[in-house]
Design a protein around this motif. Structure first.
Motif, PDB file in Angstrom:
ATOM      1  N   ASP A 105       0.830  -1.204   0.000  1.00 38.22           N
ATOM      2  CA  ASP A 105       0.000   0.000   0.000  1.00 38.22           C
ATOM      3  C   ASP A 105       0.867   1.259   0.000  1.00 38.22           C
ATOM      4  N   ARG A 109       0.668   4.162  -2.733  1.00 38.45           N
ATOM      5  CA  ARG A 109       0.430   5.557  -2.346  1.00 38.45           C
ATOM      6  C   ARG A 109       1.510   6.475  -2.904  1.00 38.45           C
ATOM      7  N   GLU A 113       0.996   9.580  -5.536  1.00 38.30           N
ATOM      8  CA  GLU A 113       1.447  10.938  -5.221  1.00 38.30           C
ATOM      9  C   GLU A 113       2.404  11.460  -6.274  1.00 38.30           C
ATOM     10  N   LEU A 124      -6.677   4.436  -8.965  1.00 38.71           N
ATOM     11  CA  LEU A 124      -6.073   3.661  -7.874  1.00 38.71           C
ATOM     12  C   LEU A 124      -6.903   2.402  -7.655  1.00 38.71           C
ATOM     13  N   SER A 149      -3.641   3.365   0.879  1.00 36.39           N
ATOM     14  CA  SER A 149      -3.090   3.657  -0.443  1.00 36.39           C
ATOM     15  C   SER A 149      -3.375   5.077  -0.920  1.00 36.39           C
ATOM     16  N   LEU A 150      -4.299   5.766  -0.267  1.00 38.40           N
ATOM     17  CA  LEU A 150      -4.661   7.112  -0.712  1.00 38.40           C
ATOM     18  C   LEU A 150      -3.498   8.082  -0.576  1.00 38.40           C
ATOM     19  N   PRO A 151      -3.316   8.958  -1.552  1.00 40.64           N
ATOM     20  CA  PRO A 151      -2.300  10.005  -1.419  1.00 40.64           C
ATOM     21  C   PRO A 151      -2.593  10.890  -0.216  1.00 40.64           C
TER      22      PRO A 151
END
Length: 249
Positions: A105, A109, A113, A124, A149-151
């Motif tokens: 993850d 991420r 980014e 994603l 995993s989110l920016p």
């Protein structure tokens, strides 16, 4: 929500040569005549530049990028290189990268980014294995994967999330509409807990053996804003019914 236009993205994976640019052109021609659906193709890296050059008004993307801006990473391709080749977007975190290449993850991420910083939109990917689904742990696993995993920060208009149950990718098996709706609702809730009302702007795509026969039912379901399509995107004759199904909703 009406402001979320349907988004149909073809992932050619490790398929395609210059001889197949005609298929991409046929897809782009139909897409250009459909003003209610956004369509993109993600060919192998060798075709990004020739496809973008031939189809200047069409959205072409990469299938992956490295998380570093540049450096000694033999065989890798950076987000900036994809952008230079004409790409407008990139897929990160596909299960074939997570599972086959051991991408965590944190790596996913970092890739997201880097891609956003270098001007690419991002799709994603998240999803669960058959074992996790059978154990009744799918929603917890996938929402945790998304959260990790989110920016750190992003423009909601430049990020889409693709839910791909690993057991459905390329197998012919498709998650039930009820399962997709439940998972997409959980993903939307996870996004809302992170970014509040802007979560409503992010498009949630389903990927996993989507084809012309099942696209209409899937795309009409709540919180399903599009599809990430594998094998059925390789030819116009198979991909166009999916675009048409999205346009009809």
């Amino acid at each position: 929500m009406s402001e979320r236009r349907k988004y149909i993205v073809g992932n050619w994976k490790m398929n395609g040569t210059r001889d197949d640019l005609g298929e991409a052109a046929a897809i782009a021609e139909v897409a250009s005549a459909t003003d209610t659906v956004d369509v993109a193709l993600c060919p192998p890296a060798t075709l990004v530049a020739p496809m973008a050059d031939r189809l200047a008004e069409f959205s072409i993307g990469g299938q992956d990028c490295h998380h570093a801006e540049a450096g000694a990473y033999t065989g890798s391709i950076s987000a900036a290189m994809l952008r230079d080749a004409g790409a407008r977007l990139v897929i990160v975190g596909h299960s074939e990268r997570r599972e086959g290449c051991g991408e965590s993850d944190a790596i996913v991420r970092a890739k997201a980014e880097r891609a956003l910083a270098d001007g690419l939109d991002v799709i994603l990917c998240v999803g669960e294995s058959k074992a996790i689904r059978d154990a009744g742990d799918a929603e917890r696993h996938v929402t945790a994967q998304l959260a990790a995993s989110l920016p750190a920060s992003f423009d909601s208009a430049r990020l889409a999330i693709a839910y791909e149950p690993i057991w459905a990718i390329g197998t012919g098996d498709v998650a039930t509409v009820e399962d997709v709706v439940a998972m997409h609702a959980a993903l939307r809730a996870t996004l809302a807990s992170r970014i509040g009302d802007d979560a409503a702007k992010i498009r949630l795509l389903y990927g996993g053996s989507v084809n012309g026969a099942n696209a209409a039912e899937l795309l009409a379901a709540a919180n399903v804003d599009g599809a990430l399509v594998g094998g059925a995107s390789l030819t116009a004759v198979k991909f166009l019914p999916i675009i048409e199904a999205a346009a009809a909703i």
